[in-house]
Write a protein that holds these residues in place. Sequence first.
Motif, PDB file in Angstrom:
ATOM      1  N   TYR A  40      -5.440  -7.859  -8.311  1.00  0.00           N
ATOM      2  CA  TYR A  40      -5.455  -7.162  -7.024  1.00  0.00           C
ATOM      3  C   TYR A  40      -4.060  -7.133  -6.404  1.00  0.00           C
ATOM      4  O   TYR A  40      -3.660  -6.121  -5.820  1.00  0.00           O
ATOM      5  CB  TYR A  40      -6.446  -7.817  -6.057  1.00  0.00           C
ATOM      6  N   VAL A  41      -3.329  -8.214  -6.528  1.00  0.00           N
ATOM      7  CA  VAL A  41      -1.961  -8.244  -5.986  1.00  0.00           C
ATOM      8  C   VAL A  41      -1.097  -7.226  -6.723  1.00  0.00           C
ATOM      9  O   VAL A  41      -0.323  -6.478  -6.094  1.00  0.00           O
ATOM     10  CB  VAL A  41      -1.373  -9.669  -6.086  1.00  0.00           C
ATOM     11  N   ASP A  42      -1.209  -7.179  -8.045  1.00  0.00           N
ATOM     12  CA  ASP A  42      -0.423  -6.213  -8.825  1.00  0.00           C
ATOM     13  C   ASP A  42      -0.801  -4.776  -8.449  1.00  0.00           C
ATOM     14  O   ASP A  42       0.083  -3.919  -8.301  1.00  0.00           O
ATOM     15  CB  ASP A  42      -0.625  -6.434 -10.323  1.00  0.00           C
ATOM     16  N   LYS A  80       0.761  -4.053  -5.128  1.00  0.00           N
ATOM     17  CA  LYS A  80       2.205  -3.800  -5.262  1.00  0.00           C
ATOM     18  C   LYS A  80       2.450  -2.402  -5.804  1.00  0.00           C
ATOM     19  O   LYS A  80       3.344  -1.687  -5.326  1.00  0.00           O
ATOM     20  CB  LYS A  80       2.834  -4.837  -6.199  1.00  0.00           C
ATOM     21  N   ASP A  81       1.666  -1.998  -6.819  1.00  0.00           N
ATOM     22  CA  ASP A  81       1.815  -0.657  -7.382  1.00  0.00           C
ATOM     23  C   ASP A  81       1.512   0.409  -6.328  1.00  0.00           C
ATOM     24  O   ASP A  81       2.229   1.419  -6.219  1.00  0.00           O
ATOM     25  CB  ASP A  81       0.883  -0.467  -8.585  1.00  0.00           C
ATOM     26  N   LEU A  82       0.454   0.190  -5.540  1.00  0.00           N
ATOM     27  CA  LEU A  82       0.103   1.139  -4.494  1.00  0.00           C
ATOM     28  C   LEU A  82       1.217   1.230  -3.451  1.00  0.00           C
ATOM     29  O   LEU A  82       1.584   2.335  -3.022  1.00  0.00           O
ATOM     30  CB  LEU A  82      -1.216   0.736  -3.829  1.00  0.00           C
ATOM     31  N   LEU A  83       1.738   0.081  -3.038  1.00  0.00           N
ATOM     32  CA  LEU A  83       2.836   0.087  -2.074  1.00  0.00           C
ATOM     33  C   LEU A  83       4.069   0.796  -2.633  1.00  0.00           C
ATOM     34  O   LEU A  83       4.738   1.563  -1.918  1.00  0.00           O
ATOM     35  CB  LEU A  83       3.205  -1.346  -1.677  1.00  0.00           C
ATOM     36  N   ASP A  86       7.567   5.361  -2.626  1.00  0.00           N
ATOM     37  CA  ASP A  86       8.218   6.484  -3.319  1.00  0.00           C
ATOM     38  C   ASP A  86       7.846   7.805  -2.669  1.00  0.00           C
ATOM     39  O   ASP A  86       8.697   8.705  -2.504  1.00  0.00           O
ATOM     40  CB  ASP A  86       7.823   6.501  -4.805  1.00  0.00           C
ATOM     41  N   ALA A  87       6.563   7.950  -2.264  1.00  0.00           N
ATOM     42  CA  ALA A  87       6.118   9.193  -1.619  1.00  0.00           C
ATOM     43  C   ALA A  87       6.809   9.375  -0.270  1.00  0.00           C
ATOM     44  O   ALA A  87       7.241  10.484   0.079  1.00  0.00           O
ATOM     45  CB  ALA A  87       4.598   9.176  -1.445  1.00  0.00           C
TER      46      ALA A  87
END
Length: 135
Positions: free
Chosen positions: A94-96, A99-102, A107-108
């Motif tokens: 979930y943390v990974d 982090k990917d979502l953030l 980037d967006a």
Amino acid sequence: MSDNDSSTGGFGWFLAGLGIGALVGVLYAPKSGKETRDDLAAAALEARDRANQLYSQGVEQAGQYVQQGKQVASQYADRGKEYYDKGRTQWTQYVDKGKDLLQTQADAVTAAVDAGKEAYVAKTSESTTEASQPS
């Protein structure tokens, strides 16, 4: 005379009862003192042996219960470790993902800001170009 006959008969029955009582007393007389003490000592030793046997059985059974308790506690500890490891793995996932979502959102946002800057520069340079041309 009849009074005399009944008292003689009563005394006879008394003597007969006395004889029968003496015979029963002799037949059921207690043992001698030494025999009684020996029987009491034997009974005490037998009771002691039985108590020791029951004590040994109790100790053995308690040992079995302790062993079973240790096994159950070990099983619960192993199960707890499995759940802990599973939870830790899920938490890491979930943390990974977070982090990917953030990173994706960052980037967006960066792309949107860059696009906004380019649009502003393009608009301001367009405005400047129009203002410098004579109408």
